[in-house]
Design a protein around this motif. Structure first.
Motif, PDB file in Angstrom:
ATOM      1  N   HIS A 205      -7.444  -9.853   7.464  1.00  0.00           N
ATOM      2  CA  HIS A 205      -6.446 -10.883   7.238  1.00  0.00           C
ATOM      3  C   HIS A 205      -6.191 -11.143   5.752  1.00  0.00           C
ATOM      4  N   ILE A 206      -6.203 -10.058   4.973  1.00  0.00           N
ATOM      5  CA  ILE A 206      -5.744 -10.088   3.583  1.00  0.00           C
ATOM      6  C   ILE A 206      -4.550  -9.146   3.491  1.00  0.00           C
ATOM      7  N   GLU A 207      -3.510  -9.580   2.796  1.00  0.00           N
ATOM      8  CA  GLU A 207      -2.271  -8.795   2.769  1.00  0.00           C
ATOM      9  C   GLU A 207      -2.446  -7.465   2.036  1.00  0.00           C
TER      10      GLU A 207
ATOM     11  N   ALA B 127       0.841  -1.202   0.000  1.00  0.00           N
ATOM     12  CA  ALA B 127       0.000   0.000   0.000  1.00  0.00           C
ATOM     13  C   ALA B 127       0.870   1.244   0.000  1.00  0.00           C
ATOM     14  N   PHE B 128       1.125   1.824   1.187  1.00  0.00           N
ATOM     15  CA  PHE B 128       1.863   3.083   1.282  1.00  0.00           C
ATOM     16  C   PHE B 128       3.365   2.895   1.509  1.00  0.00           C
ATOM     17  N   GLU B 129       3.722   1.829   2.201  1.00  0.00           N
ATOM     18  CA  GLU B 129       5.121   1.560   2.523  1.00  0.00           C
ATOM     19  C   GLU B 129       5.328   0.065   2.646  1.00  0.00           C
ATOM     20  N   LYS B 130       6.592  -0.337   2.575  1.00  0.00           N
ATOM     21  CA  LYS B 130       6.899  -1.761   2.675  1.00  0.00           C
ATOM     22  C   LYS B 130       6.495  -2.273   4.051  1.00  0.00           C
ATOM     23  N   HIS B 131       5.789  -3.397   4.087  1.00  0.00           N
ATOM     24  CA  HIS B 131       5.283  -3.950   5.336  1.00  0.00           C
ATOM     25  C   HIS B 131       5.928  -5.302   5.608  1.00  0.00           C
ATOM     26  N   THR B 132       5.814  -5.744   6.837  1.00  0.00           N
ATOM     27  CA  THR B 132       6.272  -7.079   7.215  1.00  0.00           C
ATOM     28  C   THR B 132       5.102  -8.042   7.094  1.00  0.00           C
ATOM     29  N   PRO B 133       5.162  -9.012   6.183  1.00  0.00           N
ATOM     30  CA  PRO B 133       4.028  -9.940   6.017  1.00  0.00           C
ATOM     31  C   PRO B 133       3.742 -10.721   7.288  1.00  0.00           C
TER      32      PRO B 133
ATOM     33  N   ASP C  77      -4.074  -1.054   3.741  1.00  0.00           N
ATOM     34  CA  ASP C  77      -2.807  -1.114   4.489  1.00  0.00           C
ATOM     35  C   ASP C  77      -2.821  -2.162   5.594  1.00  0.00           C
ATOM     36  N   GLY C  78      -3.792  -3.068   5.534  1.00  0.00           N
ATOM     37  CA  GLY C  78      -3.919  -4.114   6.545  1.00  0.00           C
ATOM     38  C   GLY C  78      -4.866  -3.735   7.665  1.00  0.00           C
ATOM     39  N   ILE C  79      -5.206  -2.435   7.741  1.00  0.00           N
ATOM     40  CA  ILE C  79      -6.120  -1.948   8.777  1.00  0.00           C
ATOM     41  C   ILE C  79      -7.254  -1.129   8.169  1.00  0.00           C
ATOM     42  N   ASN C  80      -6.890  -0.199   7.282  1.00  0.00           N
ATOM     43  CA  ASN C  80      -7.871   0.714   6.709  1.00  0.00           C
ATOM     44  C   ASN C  80      -7.829   0.688   5.185  1.00  0.00           C
TER      45      ASN C  80
END
Length: 255
Positions: A107-109, A69-75, A127-130
């Motif tokens: 719970h979708i990446e 989404a906006f920045e690299k995330h930790t899966p 973004d995993g939340i919003n």
């Protein structure tokens, strides 16, 4: 799934995506016709999860998915379903933009979807939340790069390549756009438009859809097998003799 360009023209647009994946992901099925809950759709299908990163319906509404989404995330260690299932599921609706607003994304990446619906251009980010939805001008060209693979500096440089290409002496034809996606940054295996990183992550295919009034052309370049596949059809006249791939409401493999 990781580099997308949108080029408008007088009678439609060209939307093009470079799919950067781990080399173990395997080869995707070429764009084909599918029917899901009475919706006639066209998309390339992922051989591993059964979903897609690029889809269009018989009205010409089209969506492309990028990782992140906006920045690299930790899966997370586990996700409820592949994010590649989001596009074929929201395109079962008459309005994909309305469907994504109601979709259960828990719970979708993280992902970004570029969506064209009824002449409007949306950038949708989870973004995993919003869920965030932004409108873009549909008469202006755009480029997106996946934040999971490209740093801010890399993305800015790629934007510069795109701006320079837009100002160059070419026709903006689908062939020109495919060349941009194939050749730009040639030799730069880290963040040229075609990447190959230490035999792990590579650009496996380039898929482009041109909508020109009532005509559609899917051009799929399989870079693993070095094969081009072209699928041409008329909007509102997608073949009816196609195999439904719905089993108890769930998307399954096409026979």
């Amino acid at each position: 799934m990781c580099t997308v360009t949108y080029i408008p023209d007088k009678n439609g647009f060209v939307l093009t995506s470079n799919r950067d994946e781990h080399i173990s992901r395997g080869i995707a099925f070429y764009p084909d016709f599918y029917e899901i809950r009475d919706k006639k759709l066209v998309y390339p299908r992922d051989n591993k999860a059964g979903g897609t990163w690029f889809i269009s319906n018989e009205q010409g509404d089209t969506g492309v998915l990028l990782n992140g989404a906006f920045e690299k995330h930790t899966p997370l260690p586990f996700y409820r379903k592949s994010r590649g299932m989001v596009l074929p599921e929201i395109f079962q609706s008459d309005s994909p933009i309305a469907a994504i607003k109601q979709y259960n994304l828990s719970h979708i990446e993280n992902f970004t979807i570029i969506l064209l619906e009824q002449g409007l251009l949306y950038e949708i980010k989870w973004d995993g939340i919003n869920l965030f939805i932004k409108n873009h001008h549909p008469k202006k060209a755009h480029i997106w790069s996946s934040v999971t693979l490209y740093s801010t500096q890399m993305i800015l440089e790629r934007h510069g390549w795109f701006d320079n290409w837009l100002q160059s002496d070419k026709t903006n034809s689908q062939a020109d756009i495919l060349n941009f996606h194939s050749d730009t940054g040639s030799g730069n295996k880290e963040y040229g438009l075609k990447i190959s990183r230490e035999n792990e992550i590579a650009t496996s295919s380039i898929t482009s859809l041109k909508i020109d009034f009532q005509k559609a052309t899917f051009h799929h370049k399989d870079l693993i097998q070095n094969i081009d596949a072209i699928l041409e059809y008329d909007l509102m006249q997608i073949p009816t003799d196609i195999t439904s791939i719905v089993n108890n409401g769930e998307i399954a493999s096409k026979n």
